[in-house]
Design a protein around this motif. Structure first.
Motif, PDB file in Angstrom:
ATOM      1  N   GLU A  20       0.844  -1.189   0.000  1.00  0.00           N
ATOM      2  CA  GLU A  20       0.000   0.000   0.000  1.00  0.00           C
ATOM      3  C   GLU A  20       0.887   1.248   0.000  1.00  0.00           C
ATOM      4  N   GLY A  21       0.435   2.243  -0.745  1.00  0.00           N
ATOM      5  CA  GLY A  21       1.244   3.449  -0.832  1.00  0.00           C
ATOM      6  C   GLY A  21       0.394   4.664  -1.131  1.00  0.00           C
ATOM      7  N   ILE A  22       1.039   5.623  -1.754  1.00  0.00           N
ATOM      8  CA  ILE A  22       0.383   6.902  -1.991  1.00  0.00           C
ATOM      9  C   ILE A  22      -0.758   6.786  -3.003  1.00  0.00           C
ATOM     10  N   ASN A  23      -0.701   5.747  -3.863  1.00  0.00           N
ATOM     11  CA  ASN A  23      -1.725   5.640  -4.906  1.00  0.00           C
ATOM     12  C   ASN A  23      -2.476   4.309  -4.890  1.00  0.00           C
ATOM     13  N   ILE A  24      -2.360   3.527  -3.834  1.00  0.00           N
ATOM     14  CA  ILE A  24      -3.047   2.243  -3.765  1.00  0.00           C
ATOM     15  C   ILE A  24      -3.491   1.966  -2.330  1.00  0.00           C
ATOM     16  N   ASP A  37     -11.968   7.884   2.141  1.00  0.00           N
ATOM     17  CA  ASP A  37     -10.993   7.225   1.264  1.00  0.00           C
ATOM     18  C   ASP A  37     -11.069   7.787  -0.155  1.00  0.00           C
ATOM     19  N   LEU A  38     -12.277   8.001  -0.624  1.00  0.00           N
ATOM     20  CA  LEU A  38     -12.458   8.559  -1.963  1.00  0.00           C
ATOM     21  C   LEU A  38     -11.976  10.008  -2.021  1.00  0.00           C
ATOM     22  N   VAL A  39     -12.294  10.763  -0.976  1.00  0.00           N
ATOM     23  CA  VAL A  39     -11.876  12.165  -0.919  1.00  0.00           C
ATOM     24  C   VAL A  39     -10.358  12.273  -0.918  1.00  0.00           C
ATOM     25  N   ALA A  40      -9.690  11.401  -0.183  1.00  0.00           N
ATOM     26  CA  ALA A  40      -8.230  11.464  -0.076  1.00  0.00           C
ATOM     27  C   ALA A  40      -7.578  11.292  -1.440  1.00  0.00           C
ATOM     28  N   PHE A  41      -8.056  10.346  -2.240  1.00  0.00           N
ATOM     29  CA  PHE A  41      -7.473  10.150  -3.568  1.00  0.00           C
ATOM     30  C   PHE A  41      -7.848  11.292  -4.523  1.00  0.00           C
ATOM     31  N   ALA A  42      -9.088  11.774  -4.442  1.00  0.00           N
ATOM     32  CA  ALA A  42      -9.515  12.866  -5.330  1.00  0.00           C
ATOM     33  C   ALA A  42      -8.728  14.148  -5.065  1.00  0.00           C
ATOM     34  N   ASN A  43      -8.286  14.359  -3.812  1.00  0.00           N
ATOM     35  CA  ASN A  43      -7.494  15.544  -3.475  1.00  0.00           C
ATOM     36  C   ASN A  43      -6.013  15.366  -3.779  1.00  0.00           C
ATOM     37  N   SER A  44      -5.588  14.141  -4.068  1.00  0.00           N
ATOM     38  CA  SER A  44      -4.176  13.871  -4.339  1.00  0.00           C
ATOM     39  C   SER A  44      -3.829  14.269  -5.771  1.00  0.00           C
ATOM     40  N   PRO A  45      -2.575  14.631  -6.007  1.00  0.00           N
ATOM     41  CA  PRO A  45      -2.185  15.090  -7.352  1.00  0.00           C
ATOM     42  C   PRO A  45      -2.346  14.033  -8.435  1.00  0.00           C
ATOM     43  N   GLN A  46      -2.178  12.736  -8.068  1.00  0.00           N
ATOM     44  CA  GLN A  46      -2.236  11.677  -9.070  1.00  0.00           C
ATOM     45  C   GLN A  46      -3.455  10.766  -8.914  1.00  0.00           C
ATOM     46  N   GLY A  47      -4.316  11.042  -7.979  1.00  0.00           N
ATOM     47  CA  GLY A  47      -5.446  10.154  -7.757  1.00  0.00           C
ATOM     48  C   GLY A  47      -4.979   8.847  -7.147  1.00  0.00           C
ATOM     49  N   GLY A  48      -5.761   7.763  -7.302  1.00  0.00           N
ATOM     50  CA  GLY A  48      -5.363   6.489  -6.729  1.00  0.00           C
ATOM     51  C   GLY A  48      -6.347   5.378  -7.057  1.00  0.00           C
TER      52      GLY A  48
END
Length: 275
Positions: A20-24, A37-48
């Motif tokens: 598990e990491g920044i994108n998984i 969990d969805l919000v965290a990836f949507a706010n990240s520069p690369q998604g996930g």
């Protein structure tokens, strides 16, 4: 685009080979997925990516990895994920894939792209972002930076639209001016042609009048000479009455000659002025 796979896709296999990491993020079942969990990836520069139906374990080398255990992949499970995404503010787009269907242990791969409307939050106002293997709250300065970036992009977009509209309006104005100037130029040419035609007619009239004046002057002068000759013949024979009558005719004829001379001089002066 293909959304169902009989086996694990190549992408899922690659993700399972890494921790598990920044994108998984691995989830055992659909109910374990939270809106945060969805919000965290949507706010990240690369998604996930969320892999659901994956159990975590510690490998012999001490690294947390995932293994396939399977999960529910029916419409109810999909609807649960979609509802969690629509609860977020703004709504988050998901791409859901069903994999490993032939092995009786199906899994769901949920792709969450980096959002274009950051920052995203849950319906309870929770702002999260994905870091190395976990989700954390967004700091105030990070939120401010996201807002500034978004507003800057929106301003640039509006500015580009305004510039495009202005350029379009300028082109229309230039076209209108060009068309108007062409019309004015055509009217000026028509007016110039009319003026030249009028001047030509005036010159013709002047030449004709001058010619008539000269002919009349010549005729009057010849009449004057004839009267003088007649006077020389008649006066000695007719006496004072005839002489007085001839003098009166001669005087009036002289006045008429003066008028004709004056008209001829005016015509000549007018012609010289035009030249």
């Amino acid at each position: 685009m293909k959304r169902e796979y009989r086996r694990l896709s190549r992408r899922t296999q690659q993700l399972l080979e890494a921790p598990e990491g920044i994108n998984i993020d691995f989830k055992r079942e659909v109910q374990a997925v939270r809106s945060a969990d969805l919000v965290a990836f949507a706010n990240s520069p690369q998604g996930g990516t969320l892999l659901i139906g994956i159990d975590e374990y510690t490998s012999p080398d001490g690294v947390q990895r995932g293994r396939v255990v399977g999960c529910d992949v029916d419409d109810r499970a999909r609807l649960l994920l979609v509802n969690k995404a629509t609860e977020c503010i703004p709504n988050i787009d998901l791409r859901i894939y069903t994999e490993n269907l032939s092995q009786a242990r199906p899994v769901l791969r949920v792709e969450i792209p980096s959002g274009n409307l950051k920052p995203y939050c849950t319906h309870g106002g929770e702002y999260r972002i994905r870091t190395d293997g976990r989700n954390r709250a967004l700091l105030p300065e990070e939120l401010l930076a996201i807002y500034m970036d978004r507003e800057g992009e929106q301003f640039l977009s509006r500015f580009r639209d305004a510039v495009f509209q202005l350029e379009h309006q300028v082109e229309n104005v230039n076209y209108s001016l060009s068309s108007g100037m062409l019309s004015v130029s055509q009217h000026l040419e028509d007016l110039d042609d009319q003026l030249r035609h009028t001047l030509h007619r005036i010159e013709q009239l002047t030449d004709s009048n001058k010619k008539r004046s000269r002919n009349l002057l010549q005729a009057l002068r010849e009449s004057q000479r004839s009267i003088l000759q007649l006077e020389q013949v008649v006066v000695p024979k007719r006496g004072a009455v005839s002489s007085s009558l001839l003098e009166d005719i001669e005087h009036k004829l002289g006045m008429l000659l003066d008028l004709v001379d004056s008209d001829a001089e005016i015509s000549d002066n007018s012609e010289g002025f035009r030249d």
